[in-house]
Design a protein around this motif. Sequence first.
Motif, mmCIF file in Angstrom:
data_model
loop_
_atom_site.group_PDB
_atom_site.id
_atom_site.type_symbol
_atom_site.label_atom_id
_atom_site.label_comp_id
_atom_site.label_asym_id
_atom_site.label_seq_id
_atom_site.Cartn_x
_atom_site.Cartn_y
_atom_site.Cartn_z
ATOM 1 N N GLN A 87 0.876 -1.173 0.000
ATOM 2 C CA GLN A 87 0.000 0.000 0.000
ATOM 3 C C GLN A 87 0.918 1.230 0.000
ATOM 4 O OE1 GLN A 87 -3.347 -0.297 0.199
ATOM 5 N NE2 GLN A 87 -3.555 -2.442 0.743
ATOM 6 N N PRO A 130 -5.729 1.561 3.674
ATOM 7 C CA PRO A 130 -5.560 0.186 3.167
ATOM 8 C C PRO A 130 -6.888 -0.353 2.667
ATOM 9 C CG PRO A 130 -5.600 0.201 5.554
ATOM 10 C CD PRO A 130 -5.741 1.632 5.135
ATOM 11 N N LEU A 131 -7.348 0.218 1.590
ATOM 12 C CA LEU A 131 -8.704 -0.110 1.125
ATOM 13 C C LEU A 131 -8.726 -1.025 -0.098
ATOM 14 C CD1 LEU A 131 -10.469 3.331 1.492
ATOM 15 C CD2 LEU A 131 -11.217 1.217 2.539
ATOM 16 N N GLU A 134 -8.182 -4.096 -0.725
ATOM 17 C CA GLU A 134 -8.904 -5.373 -0.585
ATOM 18 C C GLU A 134 -10.406 -5.146 -0.528
ATOM 19 O OE1 GLU A 134 -5.452 -7.445 2.050
ATOM 20 O OE2 GLU A 134 -7.474 -7.373 2.878
ATOM 21 N N TRP A 135 -10.797 -4.208 0.327
ATOM 22 C CA TRP A 135 -12.229 -3.988 0.449
ATOM 23 C C TRP A 135 -12.800 -3.419 -0.856
ATOM 24 C CZ3 TRP A 135 -15.989 -5.893 3.089
ATOM 25 C CH2 TRP A 135 -17.267 -5.358 2.903
ATOM 26 N N GLU A 163 -12.031 -4.228 -3.772
ATOM 27 C CA GLU A 163 -12.334 -5.365 -4.663
ATOM 28 C C GLU A 163 -13.666 -5.983 -4.285
ATOM 29 O OE1 GLU A 163 -9.487 -8.462 -5.603
ATOM 30 O OE2 GLU A 163 -7.878 -7.065 -5.154
ATOM 31 N N ILE A 164 -13.896 -6.108 -2.984
ATOM 32 C CA ILE A 164 -15.169 -6.684 -2.514
ATOM 33 C C ILE A 164 -16.313 -5.728 -2.876
ATOM 34 C CG2 ILE A 164 -16.462 -7.328 -0.443
ATOM 35 C CD1 ILE A 164 -13.726 -8.174 0.772
ATOM 36 N N ALA A 166 -17.189 -5.929 -6.421
ATOM 37 C CA ALA A 166 -17.959 -7.134 -6.766
ATOM 38 C C ALA A 166 -19.441 -6.926 -6.422
ATOM 39 C CB ALA A 166 -17.411 -8.341 -6.024
ATOM 40 N N PHE A 167 -19.716 -6.311 -5.258
ATOM 41 C CA PHE A 167 -21.120 -6.036 -4.903
ATOM 42 C C PHE A 167 -21.713 -5.011 -5.873
ATOM 43 C CE2 PHE A 167 -20.059 -8.008 -0.837
ATOM 44 C CZ PHE A 167 -21.191 -8.783 -0.647
ATOM 45 N N GLN A 219 -20.766 -4.551 -9.029
ATOM 46 C CA GLN A 219 -20.988 -5.207 -10.332
ATOM 47 C C GLN A 219 -22.222 -6.098 -10.290
ATOM 48 O OE1 GLN A 219 -17.355 -7.204 -11.392
ATOM 49 N NE2 GLN A 219 -16.244 -5.272 -11.389
ATOM 50 N N SER A 220 -22.415 -6.805 -9.172
ATOM 51 C CA SER A 220 -23.594 -7.688 -9.100
ATOM 52 C C SER A 220 -24.864 -6.835 -9.078
ATOM 53 C CB SER A 220 -23.512 -8.615 -7.895
ATOM 54 O OG SER A 220 -23.378 -7.872 -6.721
ATOM 55 N N PHE A 266 -25.507 -3.551 -1.502
ATOM 56 C CA PHE A 266 -24.407 -2.680 -1.941
ATOM 57 C C PHE A 266 -24.363 -1.402 -1.098
ATOM 58 C CE2 PHE A 266 -22.997 0.807 -4.818
ATOM 59 C CZ PHE A 266 -21.656 0.485 -4.784
ATOM 60 N N ALA A 305 -22.676 -2.188 1.976
ATOM 61 C CA ALA A 305 -21.225 -2.362 1.752
ATOM 62 C C ALA A 305 -20.557 -0.991 1.724
ATOM 63 C CB ALA A 305 -20.975 -3.109 0.453
ATOM 64 N N SER A 338 -20.780 0.710 5.219
ATOM 65 C CA SER A 338 -19.862 0.086 6.186
ATOM 66 C C SER A 338 -18.450 0.604 5.963
ATOM 67 C CB SER A 338 -19.878 -1.431 6.034
ATOM 68 O OG SER A 338 -21.198 -1.899 6.126
ATOM 69 N N ARG A 339 -18.074 0.705 4.681
ATOM 70 C CA ARG A 339 -16.742 1.219 4.365
ATOM 71 C C ARG A 339 -16.598 2.651 4.885
ATOM 72 N NH1 ARG A 339 -15.011 4.325 0.071
ATOM 73 N NH2 ARG A 339 -17.073 4.131 -0.885
#
Lengths: 844, 63
Positions: free
Chosen positions: A113, A143-144, A146-147, A149-150, A153-154, A156-157, A475, A478, A481-482
């Motif tokens: 990072q 340090p975001l 990783e999150w 990426e998650i 994904a939410f 995109q879905s 989403f 998500a 929460s972030r």
Amino acid sequence: MPRIKKLHVYGYRGITKEGNLPLEGKSLILFGENATGKSSFVEAVEKLLTEKVSSLDGRAKGLSSAKHGPSIRVSKGGSEIEITFDDGSVFDLNTPRQSLPYPIRNYLAAAQQPLFILRRSQILQLLENRPEKRGELLQPFLPLSEWNEIGDAFKQSKEEADQRARESKQELERVVKELSRLLELPLPLVAVTEEALVESVNRRLSRDSFPTINAAQGIQEALHQAKRKLSSLGDISAHIALHNLSEQIEAIIPSLQIDWLATLLEKIRELQRQEQMQARLFFEEVLQKGLKWIEQAKLDYCPLCEQPIDRVATAGRIRHRLSEVEQLITVRRDVDKLRRDAISNLKDLAQKLSATEEKASSVGRTNIVNLITEFRTRVDKALEVLSPKVSDIRIQELTETLKSWSSYSFPARFLEIHRQLKGVISTIPKPDTVRSLLDLRDFLSDVQRLWQEQESLRVRAEQAQRILEIAAQVFKHAEESRKEEIQTLFNQIAEDIDKLHEKVNPDKNRRGMQLKVRDVGTFSVNLGHNFYDRKEEDLRAYSNEADLDIYGLCIFLALRRWYRNQYPEFNLLILDDVLTSIDAEYRVRFTELLMNEFKDYQILLTTHDRIWFEHLRDIQARCGVSQQFITKIIHEWSLDEGPDLREPQEERERLEQLIMKAGEPSQIAGEAGRLLEYILQEMRYSLPLAVQARRGERYEIGDLWPAFYSKIGKEYTGFYNKAQSTLEALNVRWPLRSWLGAHFNYWAKGFTRKEAEEFGRAVADLFDLSFCTKCRRFIQPSTTPEGQMACRRGHLIYPPSGKEAKPPKDIEEILKITLGALSDTRLTSEQYFEWKRAEIGAEN
Amino acid sequence: MAQAINEFTEKIYKRFLENLRGDEEIPDSLINEIEKLADNGQLTNSEAIFKAYEDWEGSHAKD
């Protein structure tokens, strides 16, 4: 705890050749003027540790560290970046991380990072941009990845759900539109209701005297009934074919009257008679051309027999004869038109006959097929006879064709066949009845299909909508929460920012730092603080540029400290020219903060400000961290050589070797010239020397020597007396004019061995007199007594003539040396000392 | 959570689960599916997440 022992770079960014920074696990202060390659070292470290370079990757399309990172002077794949850690582990661009010891792997994992590098441009952008842009800029310091990426994904879905819901809706709308049109209903908001459908279908059923229905399900039964009724009518398609055949024969019958053909025949005969009578006049073309020649060329002789003629009389005769044939030409034209009309009529008739023949064949009416075939032969013959131009038509053949046509009584025979066909048709259902039933059957079939489709699509659209709603809700959580977690982090570090800021700016009326993640947008951040009694004000409202810079630095340092708490083994901190625009007062405090609060970090600090570089070295000494730092100077940069990082002691040793070991005169003179320039550059700042400004601060010996020699002679008599012979040797033996306008490689060529050696010795002596090998610093003016020059700790000391040497020994002396840092602050020296005494007292 | 290596991600994920559980509109069965995805390192796989939604909708339609 791993520390970097050595950084080796080759062919990356501005480091064209090899560039080594032997850090020995210590922190580094790297000085170099603008565009000398300081940031290239920072970018190389960033590339190696994070695999990206923030100033290249993601900045603009087409810009990338893969493409633009390597120096333009190395071939593809020729770059090297290598870090040697203090445990001996070596990490370069090709080292698998798994192969390294555990602490190094941890260090490298945390370094992925880019939270450890701060550039000046980032501070400015962070503070000056809109909240959403500010979020983007802060993102790399959190340090975001990783999150993210998650979260992606939410997202995109959710987008997939959105896409499917839209497609289902569009499909439903298409079917509803089609069904509404079929049922002759206004377009409904969502879908056709069953009630509307039943009402519309019943209207249609009633019209055809069919029983009505009560529900959409009833369509199936109504459809069965329509089909049953159609079955009871026998072979509907055969019936329809007979009806069509009858209509086609009916259309042919009028064309069978061939009076026009008889008329044409008569006209052709008449024409041929006239042509025979006036055969001699058939040279009208010759006459027309001859008339033209005679009149236009004014010929007085015959163009054919070349006998003399009376031009006027001959032209008159020709005109008369042409008028006689004019009538015949008109008749010929009329006949040709009749012939072409006849051909057109015959072709049309032939086409109708073919279509009728095909239809008759399909319903098995052989007698009709035979009659048409027989008649077609005559039609084809007539077409063949009429095809040539009028003058070539064979009258005899045309007359026979006409006769055979009449003798076979075709019109009468077609009429008879048509009559018989009518008789058959009268026994089968009427076309209207059949068509109406067929329409009803198709209508009911289409309605049933579209209704089922609509209902199925309605269910699918509802499902897609429910998935979309749940996906959007998930989403949203998500994202929230972030943001909430970032806000929690921001609240923690806001306290630390206040603590750090207080060390730099003790004004207690500027506290209560706030970083607020806004509800709107993806990641949008407001920066605020309390200013006197004003609460939560935008940072920019009451802060000057220096304050803003300090806030930016404190935000970064607080984030860095928070990240360090999570990865204690990762201790790297890089500040790339971030202190430039800060007021001297704040710089002193900020640097002290860095030296005290971040002393267990390995700091790489670059600056292009020479005066500030000198102050940094002083502050190191004052904070007792000199041993933890090394300093490096980049003297110059060139495309072919890259940054010049030579050390003065190394230059001195090289010069000695060249003198002792029979170096070439040009080599000795060149090396001595470089060392002398180094000495003069140092003296330029410490004395300081007044020299005429040069673009890019690039001064040569010829620029600096006169000012140096003059100032030393006048103001630093102690040093002058000690170094007099050396200084005079340099000043007299080597005329300054030879140093101006060219650099070492050029002017060193003109030296003899003896001259070069004397020059080299003089420069080496000056170096030995002015450079302290213990402090690793050049001498500089002491604060007191005036005119004294000494090194940092008094190992080399040159008091002015007639005065005793006074080595710097107490803290106050050292503080005085940093006085220059205050030249542009608002503090008086008295205030400054009072503050420093209080600080020192508190520390003790 | 199988794929998280950093503490901050773990914290956000925990808060995310708490927020989902606190939302009456999000059914428990779907939260369980999301947890399973996380355990299998599939939380970065948008297709797997979408399938979880579809499965939930399928069972929801049956209910």
